[in-house]
Design a protein around this motif. Structure first.
Motif, short mmCIF file in Angstrom:
data_model
loop_
_atom_site.label_atom_id
_atom_site.label_comp_id
_atom_site.label_asym_id
_atom_site.label_seq_id
_atom_site.Cartn_x
_atom_site.Cartn_y
_atom_site.Cartn_z
N LEU A 172 0.83 -1.19 0.00
CA LEU A 172 0.00 0.00 0.00
C LEU A 172 0.87 1.25 0.00
O LEU A 172 2.03 1.21 0.45
N ARG B 205 6.58 2.30 0.43
CA ARG B 205 5.28 1.65 0.46
C ARG B 205 5.20 0.73 1.68
O ARG B 205 6.21 0.26 2.17
N GLY C 78 -6.79 1.78 2.49
CA GLY C 78 -5.75 1.96 1.49
C GLY C 78 -4.65 2.93 1.86
O GLY C 78 -3.82 3.27 1.00
#
Length: 513
Positions: A312, A319, A352
């Motif tokens: 994500l 990330r 997210g």
């Protein structure tokens, strides 16, 4: 990379979440280190290796922090040879001079945590003890400003922490093992001179020298997490010079590295179970991450499985990977005060957004907001690998994986694969387990927290027994988080304060909380 799971990083974590120097080199011939005098001055701002930040602010009642550097032999087998500088910090006693007992020396754990930055961060929590002691801490050799172990660059560390720490196939295992091997080779290349001399026995001898230079006939000591292992090793080497000592959040001295990692997997899983139960008992708006405890844990497992396939967005450009998320979850379990941050981080990740989980992961790994890494991970690896003799293979991990997965569906794989961290280390490990037997030492308070994730409760009883008859005085705290004294529990604090300040030994088997 393994968890640096025996250190207190609460100060770093708190500042990071709310925000969502010169190094001493090894010298030449220095003569008798016991003839030196310590010169105390105002403390500089912490170096990057210490974690960065601002100079420590004074405590209430005139508590001004002072820093100094102590010279210690690089090699204690050659006391007249090259030396290493050990960075120190203190705040003077607040009480009348005739009530002063001496200096109370702290080690907050790791191994690899900077005592020079941690003691001021938690100084108010220990200020009661300042009524009769100067409060003192230090950066152990290899840590912070004390000839820090240096391995990879910050950018390379970022890349390493993006890699998969739970390899699922031959190619992922190859990448993982190459990453560990490259890290260890970088440590040898950049810090080869200090690596053979960062064992816990070296730090214990440094602490005995510090005791002498502070003018104390006995060592008055407060060890937390790995600091309990350091204290136990000191008591074994110098039982007759132990004064009043407290071990809080106790490392189990009877376990080899595999047993210790398995125990930590169980401890973190137990803490996660407790977090899930606590969250599920709250109104839905306060716990939007599951309908009940099992659902909370199920969704966490599903998140990690998904991250194993696709990361994500985290803190740009990095990330959030499965490994980073696992580390972030573990970091938040160190204190019940951080459980709301974990709820927030998980809720955001389900939508997210991996930034808050990455902040938590950065705190675990000693990464500052500026992108620099403290010496935490490098020193943690160096000290553990120098202390621990066993070296494990991928086949050993594969054999152990079923037991680790049974112990913890969330943390088991990661803790099992971390056993490879020392496989290619340049320095031979000292022993299977630390020797903490201390016949002839006075009583030592040994405090275990039933909900402790990083140093599971069972280790306290084993430490008390290993110290020997009449030495270990066991106290149980029924609580959550890593450690007991800083929980604020009055029963624990009364027991510790009564012993350190008045010499009152509590009854072994006392239960608090």
């Amino acid at each position: 990379m393994p968890y640096a799971a025996r250190t207190r990083t609460a100060a770093l974590l708190t500042s990071a979440v709310l925000a969502a120097g010169a190094l001493t080199a090894c010298g030449g011939e220095d003569g008798d280190v016991r003839e030196q005098s310590l010169e105390w001055e105002d403390c500089p701002a912490p170096s990057d290796a210490q974690g960065g930040g601002a100079s420590p602010t004074p405590l209430p009642r005139g508590g001004v922090w002072q820093c100094s550097t102590m010279r210690a032999p690089l090699d204690w087998a050659d006391p007249d040879g090259a030396s290493v500088g050990i960075e120190l910090i203190r705040v003077r006693s607040s009480g009348p001079k005739n009530d002063r007992i001496g200096s109370l020396i702290f080690n907050f754990g790791g191994p690899g945590g900077s005592g020079v930055t941690t003691l001021p961060a938690f100084g108010k929590e220990y200020d009661t003890l300042r009524s009769r002691y100067d409060l003192v801490s230090f950066d152990p050799r290899g840590v912070g400003r004390s000839e820090p172990v240096e391995c990879e660059s910050a950018s390379r560390m970022d890349a390493l922490f993006q890699e998969d720490g739970t390899p699922d196939d031959a190619e992922e295992r190859r990448v993982y093992e190459e990453g560990l091997r490259g890290f260890n080779e970088a440590c040898q290349h950049n810090s080869g001179k200090i690596l053979p001399h960062v064992r816990t026995t070296d730090a214990a001898r440094d602490m005995n020298l510090l005791r002498e230079l502070l003018g104390d006939d006995k060592l008055y000591y407060f060890g937390i997490s790995y600091g309990t292992e350091l204290g136990g090793v000191y008591a074994h080497l110098f039982p007759r010079t132990v004064g009043r000592a407290v071990f809080d959040a106790v490392v189990d001295p009877t376990q080899d590295p595999e047993q210790g990692s398995l125990g930590q997997a169980q401890g973190f899983q137990r803490a996660l179970d407790n977090f899930a139960e606590d969250c599920a008992a709250k109104p839905q708006e306060e716990c939007p991450i599951g309908t009940d405890a099992e659902d909370v844990k199920k969704r966490i497992a599903q998140l990690l499985d998904q991250l194993d396939e696709r990361s994500l967005p985290g803190i740009f450009p990095r990330r959030l990977t499965e490994t980073a998320a696992t580390g972030g979850i573990a970091q938040a379990l160190y204190s019940q005060d951080f459980w709301p941050y974990l709820t927030q981080a998980l809720d955001e990740a389900y939508d997210g957004d991996g930034r808050t989980l990455m902040v938590l992961s950065d705190a675990m790994n000693g990464r500052s907001e500026s992108g620099e890494y403290s010496s935490l991970v490098a020193a943690n690896t160096a000290i553990n690998c120098s202390d621990d003799r066993p070296r494990y293979s991928a086949a050993d991990v594969q054999r152990a994986l079923p037991r680790f997965r049974e112990a913890s569906p969330v943390f088991g794989d990661y803790m099992a694969w971390s056993l490879l961290s020392c496989t290619d280390w340049a320095v031979e490990g000292a022993a299977d387990r630390p020797d903490v037997s201390a016949p002839g030492a006075p009583p030592i308070l040994v405090i275990g927290n039933t909900g402790d994730p990083a140093t599971p409760y069972e280790g306290a009883r084993r430490m008390a027994r290993a110290l020997g008859p009449g030495v270990g005085v066991e106290i149980t705290y029924r609580g959550e988080g890593h450690g007991a004294y800083d929980s604020g529990d009055q029963c624990v604090q009364n027991a510790v304060n009564g012993y350190l300040l008045q010499g009152k030994v509590p009854r072994s088997g006392t239960v608090c909380g």
